[in-house]
Design an enzyme around this catalytic site. Sequence first.
Site, PDB file in Angstrom:
ATOM      1  N   ASP A   1       0.821  -1.209   0.000  1.00 21.94           N
ATOM      2  CA  ASP A   1       0.000   0.000   0.000  1.00 21.94           C
ATOM      3  C   ASP A   1       0.859   1.264   0.000  1.00 21.94           C
ATOM      4  O   ASP A   1       0.594   2.210  -0.754  1.00 21.94           O
ATOM      5  CB  ASP A   1      -0.915  -0.023   1.229  1.00 21.94           C
ATOM      6  CG  ASP A   1      -2.204   0.755   1.011  1.00 21.94           C
ATOM      7  OD1 ASP A   1      -2.555   0.993  -0.159  1.00 21.94           O
ATOM      8  OD2 ASP A   1      -2.862   1.110   1.998  1.00 21.94           O
TER       9      ASP A   1
ATOM     10  N   ASP B   1      -8.881  -2.013   2.589  1.00 26.48           N
ATOM     11  CA  ASP B   1      -8.667  -1.403   3.901  1.00 26.48           C
ATOM     12  C   ASP B   1      -9.706  -1.873   4.908  1.00 26.48           C
ATOM     13  O   ASP B   1      -9.565  -1.608   6.113  1.00 26.48           O
ATOM     14  CB  ASP B   1      -8.723   0.122   3.781  1.00 26.48           C
ATOM     15  CG  ASP B   1      -7.666   0.657   2.823  1.00 26.48           C
ATOM     16  OD1 ASP B   1      -6.585   0.054   2.751  1.00 26.48           O
ATOM     17  OD2 ASP B   1      -7.937   1.663   2.132  1.00 26.48           O
TER      18      ASP B   1
END
Length: 380
Positions: free
Chosen positions: A200, A271
Site C-alpha cells: 500500500d 482497507d
Amino acid sequence: MSSSLDYQWVYAIMDSSRVSTFLISILLIVYGSFRSLNMEQEARERENDPDSAKSNRSSNNEANVQTLDTMQALCLPLGASISLLVMFFFFDSMQMLFAICTAVIATIALAFLLLPMCQYIVRPCSPENKIPFGICGRYTSAELLSFSLSITIVCIWILTGHWLLMDAMGMGLCVAFIAFVRLPSLKVSTLLLTGLLIYDVFWVFFSSYLFNANVMVKVATRTAENPMGLVARKLHLSGMVREAPKLSLPGKLVFPSIYTAGHFSMLGLGDIVMPGLLLCFVLRYDAYKKSQALHFQEISPECKHFYRISYFHCSLMGYFLGLLTATVSSEIFKAAQPALLYLVPFTLLPLLTMAYIKGDLRTMWSEPFITHVTPKDQLV
C-alpha cells in the site's frame, strides 16, 4: 483566521461522509467476522450431528472456505501488485471484462450478504426444503430470494451507475471475503498484513516516481464503460448509448457529504477486508479460548476481570483508532494516504502486546486452535 484553518480538519472528520465511512467499515468487519464464526460453529455441529438440518445447510459454505498458508500470505501482495499494474496499463482495452467479472462476483457476494435477511423473511411461510434445478443444484427458497434480489440490484446498478448500489455490492464483497477466507495463525496474519502495508505504501507514495502517476489512486477512481452501451452500439441504438452511464467498479466504498456538494469520502475494500481477516481470526480464537476455558475450568475467580478484555475488542478499537489517524492525516496533508500504513500497526501491535501479556503469544503464533490435553484429562 489562521487558527480556524489550522483546526479545519476537525470539522472535516465530523462530516457525514467520514462518519458513514467509520460506521459502515466497522459494522462490515464485525458482521463478517461473526458470519465466519457462525459458519465454523455450524460445521462443528455437523461433525457431531451429521443428520442435523442446520448442519446440512452449512456444509456447502464450509466447503468453500479458503485458509491461507504462509506462502499464499507472502504471494498475495505480489499478486495484488500485478493485478494493479494490469488494470493501470490495460484498463481501456479490458474494461468490459473487468465490469462483467465484477458484476458476476458481486452478485454472488451480495446474495451471501442478503441471505440471513431472506431466511428471516421466508422462514414463517416456507419450508426449508431445497428445490432442485437440474445440473444447477438444489436451493432453498431463501437462497433463491437472496439471489433474485442480488441480480436485481446489480442490474439496476448497470442501468444507473448509482453510488449507493455500488456500495451495496462492495459491502457484499467485504462480508463474503471475511467470511470465506481465514487466517490460521498470528504468524500468517503478521506476514500478510506486513506485506500489504509495504504494498500500500509503495503504490500510493512511490509509484508516481516510476510511472508518472499515482497508480493506486488512478486505478481506484477510473470508470468502466457500461456493458449496456456496448450492446446498444452493436444494435445501433444510439439513444440508449447516451443514457448508459459509465460504471465506477465496486473496489471501494464511497459516501457523499450532505454539507459539501460533490464531495465524497472513499475507502478501499482492501482497507476493510485485510484488517477484517485479522479481527475474524482473533474472534475465532476468543471463542475457542472461551470454550477451552469452560471445558477445562481454567479461569480462576481472581483473574476473570482480565479475561473480559477480549482480543477482538482490543483489535477493533485499534482499527477504529487507525482509521481515525488515517483520516486526520489525509485532511492535514490534503493527499491520498495508504490507510494500511495506519491500520496495520494500530491493530497488530496492541494484539501482539496483549497476547504476550496474557501468555498466549506462542500459541497464537503457530498453532492456536490445537487442543492441549491437560494431565488431569489424561488421568481421566
